[in-house]
Motif scaffolding. Structure first.
Motif, PDB file in Angstrom:
ATOM      1  N   ASN A  51       0.813  -1.213   0.000  1.00 16.99           N
ATOM      2  CA  ASN A  51       0.000   0.000   0.000  1.00 16.99           C
ATOM      3  C   ASN A  51       0.849   1.266   0.000  1.00 16.99           C
ATOM      4  O   ASN A  51       0.331   2.346   0.113  1.00 16.99           O
ATOM      5  N   GLY A  52       2.151   1.159  -0.116  1.00 19.14           N
ATOM      6  CA  GLY A  52       3.037   2.305  -0.204  1.00 19.14           C
ATOM      7  C   GLY A  52       3.174   3.077   1.083  1.00 19.14           C
ATOM      8  O   GLY A  52       3.654   4.185   1.074  1.00 19.14           O
ATOM      9  N   GLY A  53       2.743   2.558   2.188  1.00 15.06           N
ATOM     10  CA  GLY A  53       2.834   3.282   3.445  1.00 15.06           C
ATOM     11  C   GLY A  53       2.963   2.321   4.590  1.00 15.06           C
ATOM     12  O   GLY A  53       3.097   1.122   4.415  1.00 15.06           O
ATOM     13  N   VAL A  54       2.915   2.865   5.766  1.00 16.35           N
ATOM     14  CA  VAL A  54       3.031   2.059   6.969  1.00 16.35           C
ATOM     15  C   VAL A  54       1.681   1.428   7.251  1.00 16.35           C
ATOM     16  O   VAL A  54       0.646   2.057   7.155  1.00 16.35           O
ATOM     17  N   ALA A  55       1.709   0.176   7.600  1.00 14.50           N
ATOM     18  CA  ALA A  55       0.468  -0.520   7.944  1.00 14.50           C
ATOM     19  C   ALA A  55       0.523  -0.897   9.405  1.00 14.50           C
ATOM     20  O   ALA A  55       1.552  -1.284   9.917  1.00 14.50           O
ATOM     21  N   LEU A  56      -0.589  -0.735  10.077  1.00 18.12           N
ATOM     22  CA  LEU A  56      -0.687  -1.119  11.468  1.00 18.12           C
ATOM     23  C   LEU A  56      -1.553  -2.348  11.581  1.00 18.12           C
ATOM     24  O   LEU A  56      -2.561  -2.482  10.899  1.00 18.12           O
ATOM     25  N   ALA A  57      -1.145  -3.229  12.461  1.00 16.10           N
ATOM     26  CA  ALA A  57      -1.930  -4.448  12.653  1.00 16.10           C
ATOM     27  C   ALA A  57      -3.168  -4.120  13.458  1.00 16.10           C
ATOM     28  O   ALA A  57      -3.146  -3.317  14.367  1.00 16.10           O
TER      29      ALA A  57
ATOM     30  N   VAL B 255      -4.459  -1.825   8.907  1.00 18.29           N
ATOM     31  CA  VAL B 255      -4.995  -0.489   8.665  1.00 18.29           C
ATOM     32  C   VAL B 255      -3.990   0.267   7.814  1.00 18.29           C
ATOM     33  O   VAL B 255      -2.832   0.406   8.183  1.00 18.29           O
ATOM     34  N   SER B 256      -4.439   0.732   6.668  1.00 22.76           N
ATOM     35  CA  SER B 256      -3.542   1.436   5.746  1.00 22.76           C
ATOM     36  C   SER B 256      -3.443   2.913   6.114  1.00 22.76           C
ATOM     37  O   SER B 256      -4.233   3.427   6.907  1.00 22.76           O
ATOM     38  N   ASP B 257      -2.462   3.583   5.488  1.00 16.95           N
ATOM     39  CA  ASP B 257      -2.304   5.025   5.699  1.00 16.95           C
ATOM     40  C   ASP B 257      -3.574   5.769   5.295  1.00 16.95           C
ATOM     41  O   ASP B 257      -4.007   6.693   5.988  1.00 16.95           O
ATOM     42  N   SER B 258      -4.169   5.392   4.215  1.00 18.25           N
ATOM     43  CA  SER B 258      -5.362   6.090   3.748  1.00 18.25           C
ATOM     44  C   SER B 258      -6.519   5.916   4.733  1.00 18.25           C
ATOM     45  O   SER B 258      -7.317   6.830   4.927  1.00 18.25           O
ATOM     46  N   GLU B 259      -6.623   4.754   5.375  1.00 16.74           N
ATOM     47  CA  GLU B 259      -7.662   4.547   6.383  1.00 16.74           C
ATOM     48  C   GLU B 259      -7.410   5.431   7.604  1.00 16.74           C
ATOM     49  O   GLU B 259      -8.342   6.000   8.174  1.00 16.74           O
ATOM     50  N   LEU B 260      -6.135   5.545   7.996  1.00 12.20           N
ATOM     51  CA  LEU B 260      -5.789   6.407   9.129  1.00 12.20           C
ATOM     52  C   LEU B 260      -6.126   7.866   8.824  1.00 12.20           C
ATOM     53  O   LEU B 260      -6.670   8.582   9.677  1.00 12.20           O
ATOM     54  N   VAL B 261      -5.808   8.301   7.622  1.00 12.21           N
ATOM     55  CA  VAL B 261      -6.112   9.676   7.220  1.00 12.21           C
ATOM     56  C   VAL B 261      -7.624   9.889   7.202  1.00 12.21           C
ATOM     57  O   VAL B 261      -8.131  10.912   7.673  1.00 12.21           O
ATOM     58  N   ALA B 262      -8.363   8.931   6.683  1.00  9.82           N
ATOM     59  CA  ALA B 262      -9.819   9.035   6.632  1.00  9.82           C
ATOM     60  C   ALA B 262     -10.397   9.104   8.041  1.00  9.82           C
ATOM     61  O   ALA B 262     -11.293   9.917   8.314  1.00  9.82           O
TER      62      ALA B 262
END
Length: 123
Positions: free
Chosen positions: A5-11, A17-24
């Protein structure tokens, strides 16, 4: 960084959880906080409006029931009394017209406020 996903993922439980989900999610939290600020402001304005409407109504009642009645009595007693100075009689007439006009104006503006579509609704 997990390459997919080109970013940091959290378990998280059951997934990532992708970066875009965190931003959203951050955007949603910010929007919720801003909405609460506007709701609080609206509630404060609504309360202020309701208090001022009650105060306005009280002033109208005082003018109509007390002041108008008193001025009408004074006017009635001065108009037929030859001992009353003509200027005093004229001033009583002016005061009587002012009180009557004020009552009418307050009632008209109050009715336009409470009947108007732009008035906040009472809770």
């Amino acid at each position: 960084n997990n390459g997919r996903n080109g970013g940091v993922a959290l378990a998280k439980s059951g997934g990532v959880v992708s970066d875009s989900e965190l931003v959203a999610r951050a955007g949603e939290d910010k929007a919720r906080k801003e909405a609460q600020v506007y709701k609080d402001r609206y509630d404060a304005l609504q309360t202020r409006f309701n208090v001022q409407l009650k105060e306005r109504t009280a002033v109208c009642v005082i003018l109509e029931k007390k002041m108008k009645t008193l001025v009408d009595r004074v006017a009635h007693s001065t108009f037929g009394n030859a001992a009353v100075d003509p200027q005093t009689r004229q001033e009583v007439e002016v005061l009587q017209r002012l009180i009557h006009a004020s009552v009418i104006a307050l009632k008209q503006s109050e009715s336009s406020i409470t009947d108007g579509d732009d008035a906040p609704s009472s809770k």
